[in-house]
Design a protein around this motif. Structure first.
Motif, PDB file in Angstrom:
ATOM      1  N   LEU A  87      -7.610  -1.071  -1.695  1.00  0.00           N
ATOM      2  CA  LEU A  87      -6.847  -0.574  -0.556  1.00  0.00           C
ATOM      3  C   LEU A  87      -7.773   0.019   0.487  1.00  0.00           C
TER       4      LEU A  87
ATOM      5  N   PHE B 168      -2.486   3.601   4.713  1.00  0.00           N
ATOM      6  CA  PHE B 168      -3.031   2.516   3.914  1.00  0.00           C
ATOM      7  C   PHE B 168      -2.600   1.146   4.409  1.00  0.00           C
ATOM      8  N   GLY B 169      -3.475   0.159   4.191  1.00  0.00           N
ATOM      9  CA  GLY B 169      -3.096  -1.233   4.339  1.00  0.00           C
ATOM     10  C   GLY B 169      -2.339  -1.691   3.105  1.00  0.00           C
ATOM     11  N   ASN B 170      -1.991  -2.983   3.068  1.00  0.00           N
ATOM     12  CA  ASN B 170      -1.208  -3.508   1.953  1.00  0.00           C
ATOM     13  C   ASN B 170      -2.062  -4.049   0.812  1.00  0.00           C
TER      14      ASN B 170
ATOM     15  N   GLY C 201       0.823  -1.194   0.000  1.00  0.00           N
ATOM     16  CA  GLY C 201       0.000   0.000   0.000  1.00  0.00           C
ATOM     17  C   GLY C 201       0.863   1.252   0.000  1.00  0.00           C
ATOM     18  N   PRO C 202       0.303   2.381  -0.433  1.00  0.00           N
ATOM     19  CA  PRO C 202       1.066   3.638  -0.428  1.00  0.00           C
ATOM     20  C   PRO C 202       1.408   4.072   0.996  1.00  0.00           C
TER      21      PRO C 202
END
Lengths: 114, 114
Positions: free
Chosen positions: B90, B105-107, A43-44
């Protein structure tokens, strides 16, 4: 609504050189401008942000500049390193209500070569 | 410290099947929660955001829905997937009550609809 344009879409620099990524936004009411770094499959991650009452902000090798009159902002990375290779996204928010409704640019793939 | 969890990391689903993606946040209370979709070579598009339990705002008309049954749980669903639903989803959170708080953010979940 807000529209954010980002250039270039790809950028290749040699290690140690500087990299500059530019974004423009359409809504003069936007007042928050974050930059995110996204590595492959992840993720970013927020790397730096700037608010409209500030013209420049720096954090070690990373700096962001904002020109409210021209409605553009830029990310500057100095002394680039291989680990800087990633996708970078700019974003803008008008800052209304109680949620951070960001509009993102389409991203820049940065490659730092040895 | 705050952490955000998304699962599954990858998912392959046939057209017409249902979808449920889950996101949970730890280490914070009353967060704002967001679902974004990222198409290949493009930026992030905001799908839904929530400022509280059962308070969901939709940004774009689509085949998806979101729910927030608990303060730190955000779910993205579909009753019947379309091919166009493929993408990288995301989840993100930001501090509640502040419209210009940074997003974390998550992955992500890579969804492929076949």
């Amino acid at each position: 609504g807000e529209n954010v344009e980002q250039h270039p879409s790809t950028l290749s620099v040699q290690e140690g050189d500087s990299a500059v990524i530019k974004c423009t936004y359409s809504d003069s009411a936007s007042n928050y401008f974050p930059w995110y770094k996204q590595e492959l499959g992840k993720g970013p991650q927020l790397i730096i942000d700037i608010r409209s009452n500030v013209g420049e902000k720096k954090d070690q090798r990373i700096a962001v500049t904002l020109n409210k009159t021209a409605k553009h902002f830029s990310l500057h990375i100095t002394e680039t390193q291989p680990e800087d290779s990633a996708d970078y996204f700019c974003a803008a928010s008008m800052g209304t209500g109680t949620a951070s409704k960001l509009t993102f640019g389409t991203g820049t793939r940065l490659q730092v070569t040895l | 410290s705050q952490t955000i969890h998304q699962w599954p990391a990858t998912l392959v689903q046939p057209v017409g099947s249902p979808l449920s993606l889950e996101c949970t946040v730890e280490g914070t209370s009353n967060p704002n929660l967001y679902w974004y979709r990222q198409a290949a070579g493009r930026g992030l598009q905001l799908l839904f955001y929530s400022i509280g339990i059962d308070q969901i705002s939709s940004e774009v008309p689509q085949n998806l829905s979101a729910s927030r049954p608990q303060d730190r749980q955000f779910i993205l669903s579909s009753k019947k997937l379309l091919l166009s639903d493929s993408g990288f989803y995301l989840c993100a959170w930001s501090g509640g009550g502040s419209y210009n708080s940074p997003l974390h953010f998550g992955n992500g979940t890579r969804l492929t609809v076949t």
